[in-house]
Design a protein around this motif. Structure first.
Motif, PDB file in Angstrom:
ATOM      1  N   GLN A  96      25.999 -15.620 -17.367  1.00  0.00           N
ATOM      2  CA  GLN A  96      25.784 -16.710 -16.423  1.00  0.00           C
ATOM      3  C   GLN A  96      24.635 -17.586 -16.877  1.00  0.00           C
ATOM      4  O   GLN A  96      23.509 -17.101 -17.033  1.00  0.00           O
ATOM      5  CB  GLN A  96      25.473 -16.164 -15.025  1.00  0.00           C
TER       6      GLN A  96
ATOM      7  N   GLU B 243      20.431  -6.401 -11.419  1.00  0.00           N
ATOM      8  CA  GLU B 243      19.550  -7.540 -11.210  1.00  0.00           C
ATOM      9  C   GLU B 243      19.612  -8.559 -12.336  1.00  0.00           C
ATOM     10  O   GLU B 243      19.059  -9.648 -12.208  1.00  0.00           O
ATOM     11  CB  GLU B 243      18.105  -7.057 -11.037  1.00  0.00           C
ATOM     12  N   GLY B 244      20.251  -8.229 -13.420  1.00  0.00           N
ATOM     13  CA  GLY B 244      20.415  -9.177 -14.504  1.00  0.00           C
ATOM     14  C   GLY B 244      19.352  -9.049 -15.579  1.00  0.00           C
ATOM     15  O   GLY B 244      18.235  -8.563 -15.333  1.00  0.00           O
TER      16      GLY B 244
ATOM     17  N   GLN C 119      21.725 -15.558 -18.883  1.00  0.00           N
ATOM     18  CA  GLN C 119      21.537 -14.362 -18.096  1.00  0.00           C
ATOM     19  C   GLN C 119      22.771 -13.482 -18.246  1.00  0.00           C
ATOM     20  O   GLN C 119      23.892 -13.982 -18.193  1.00  0.00           O
ATOM     21  CB  GLN C 119      21.311 -14.671 -16.617  1.00  0.00           C
TER      22      GLN C 119
ATOM     23  N   TRP D 219      17.578 -11.557 -18.394  1.00  0.00           N
ATOM     24  CA  TRP D 219      17.432 -12.928 -18.886  1.00  0.00           C
ATOM     25  C   TRP D 219      17.055 -12.878 -20.359  1.00  0.00           C
ATOM     26  O   TRP D 219      16.008 -12.353 -20.721  1.00  0.00           O
ATOM     27  CB  TRP D 219      16.345 -13.656 -18.106  1.00  0.00           C
TER      28      TRP D 219
ATOM     29  N   ARG E 128      14.528  -6.830 -18.010  1.00  0.00           N
ATOM     30  CA  ARG E 128      14.843  -7.925 -17.095  1.00  0.00           C
ATOM     31  C   ARG E 128      14.662  -9.271 -17.780  1.00  0.00           C
ATOM     32  O   ARG E 128      15.428 -10.193 -17.551  1.00  0.00           O
ATOM     33  CB  ARG E 128      13.948  -7.878 -15.860  1.00  0.00           C
ATOM     34  N   TYR E 129      13.646  -9.370 -18.606  1.00  0.00           N
ATOM     35  CA  TYR E 129      13.366 -10.616 -19.326  1.00  0.00           C
ATOM     36  C   TYR E 129      13.044 -10.268 -20.775  1.00  0.00           C
ATOM     37  O   TYR E 129      12.297  -9.331 -21.042  1.00  0.00           O
ATOM     38  CB  TYR E 129      12.188 -11.360 -18.701  1.00  0.00           C
TER      39      TYR E 129
ATOM     40  N   ASN F  40      16.632 -15.789  -9.834  1.00  0.00           N
ATOM     41  CA  ASN F  40      16.262 -14.743 -10.787  1.00  0.00           C
ATOM     42  C   ASN F  40      16.706 -13.347 -10.353  1.00  0.00           C
ATOM     43  O   ASN F  40      16.081 -12.342 -10.721  1.00  0.00           O
ATOM     44  CB  ASN F  40      14.750 -14.741 -11.027  1.00  0.00           C
ATOM     45  N   ARG F  41      17.746 -13.276  -9.575  1.00  0.00           N
ATOM     46  CA  ARG F  41      18.283 -11.994  -9.114  1.00  0.00           C
ATOM     47  C   ARG F  41      19.750 -11.865  -9.488  1.00  0.00           C
ATOM     48  O   ARG F  41      20.404 -12.827  -9.890  1.00  0.00           O
ATOM     49  CB  ARG F  41      18.130 -11.872  -7.590  1.00  0.00           C
ATOM     50  N   GLY F  42      20.273 -10.635  -9.328  1.00  0.00           N
ATOM     51  CA  GLY F  42      21.700 -10.448  -9.497  1.00  0.00           C
ATOM     52  C   GLY F  42      22.445 -10.884  -8.247  1.00  0.00           C
ATOM     53  O   GLY F  42      21.863 -11.434  -7.314  1.00  0.00           O
ATOM     54  N   LEU F  43      23.766 -10.637  -8.230  1.00  0.00           N
ATOM     55  CA  LEU F  43      24.579 -11.007  -7.079  1.00  0.00           C
ATOM     56  C   LEU F  43      24.588  -9.878  -6.052  1.00  0.00           C
ATOM     57  O   LEU F  43      24.725  -8.711  -6.405  1.00  0.00           O
ATOM     58  CB  LEU F  43      26.024 -11.301  -7.512  1.00  0.00           C
TER      59      LEU F  43
ATOM     60  N   LEU G 240      24.692 -10.209 -16.668  1.00  0.00           N
ATOM     61  CA  LEU G 240      24.782  -9.391 -15.460  1.00  0.00           C
ATOM     62  C   LEU G 240      25.740  -8.233 -15.683  1.00  0.00           C
ATOM     63  O   LEU G 240      26.891  -8.434 -16.050  1.00  0.00           O
ATOM     64  CB  LEU G 240      25.277 -10.239 -14.291  1.00  0.00           C
TER      65      LEU G 240
END
Lengths: 112, 116
Positions: free
Chosen positions: A37, A105-106, A88, A108, A9-10, B41-44, A90
């Protein structure tokens, strides 16, 4: 809803390092995507895949690469990270019926 | 070429008031239109979509959107805003001729701020 998992996630890494961002989905979706993004900004498509062994460049040029060896897995790799890659990322997938794209959730990424 | 525009960078409303987040689009064929919400800090998260049929589409969390073909718009609405609705909202489009690719074109996003 699709279940899409992204790891890490990070991540904070040094310039020149190789990194792979993992993306997996459990719904058997054929189509998968990577969007980039910057914080609070619009999304840009950098890679997509129609299915196994299919990968295409997106609308925004990216130095990253992707692979699709299995339906559920669509990892993104940067061979040599640079500070300009800080963003970020995605991952997303879509079902053949309904046309909806579902996002993870992406991840980073910060390159120092 | 496909494009989507969200003319407002930020929309401010008071809790309990109705809200509207605007979106206009341009496609060559028939549009497929979507709204997504993104929390920090979240996705879509998918909210709703218009493919065909009734111009008023109802989605998650009490949101709805109205498709207007003559104005090429797909504005997001909610009758009574909540503070928890505060987030970044994205409109997205593709046309029916590119449906095989599944690619979406996103707007630049609109920040919704709901104040108590």
């Amino acid at each position: 809803e699709a279940d899409i998992y992204q790891t890490p996630r990070y991540l904070v890494i040094g310039t020149g390092k190789k990194i792979t961002l993992e993306c997996s989905q459990t719904m058997g979706h054929d189509k998968m995507y990577w969007y980039q993004q910057d914080p609070g900004m619009e999304l840009h498509l950098i890679h997509y895949s129609y299915g196994v062994n299919s990968t295409e460049k997106g609308d925004l040029s990216s130095e990253s690469t992707v692979s699709r060896i299995r339906t559920e897995h669509f990892p993104l790799t940067l061979e040599s990270a640079r500070p300009s890659h800080t963003s970020q990322y995605l991952c997303a997938s879509s079902a053949p019926v309904g046309n909806t794209i579902y996002f993870g959730e992406g991840s980073w990424l910060t390159v120092v | 070429a496909q494009s989507v525009a969200q003319p407002e960078d930020q929309v401010n409303v008071a809790e309990g008031n109705p809200l509207t987040v605007k979106c206009t689009y341009s496609v060559s064929g028939n549009p497929y239109l979507f709204w997504y919400v993104q929390y920090p800090n979240r996705g879509l998260q998918f909210l709703l979509k218009y493919i065909t049929g009734d111009n008023l589409v109802k989605g998650s969390y009490g949101f709805e959107a109205e498709f207007n073909k003559s104005q090429t718009s797909f504005h997001l609405k909610k009758p009574s805003a909540l503070v928890s609705d505060s987030a970044l909202y994205f409109c997205a489009v593709r046309d029916d001729r590119s449906s095989n690719t599944g690619k979406l074109i996103f707007g630049q996003g609109t920040t919704l701020q709901v104040k108590p």
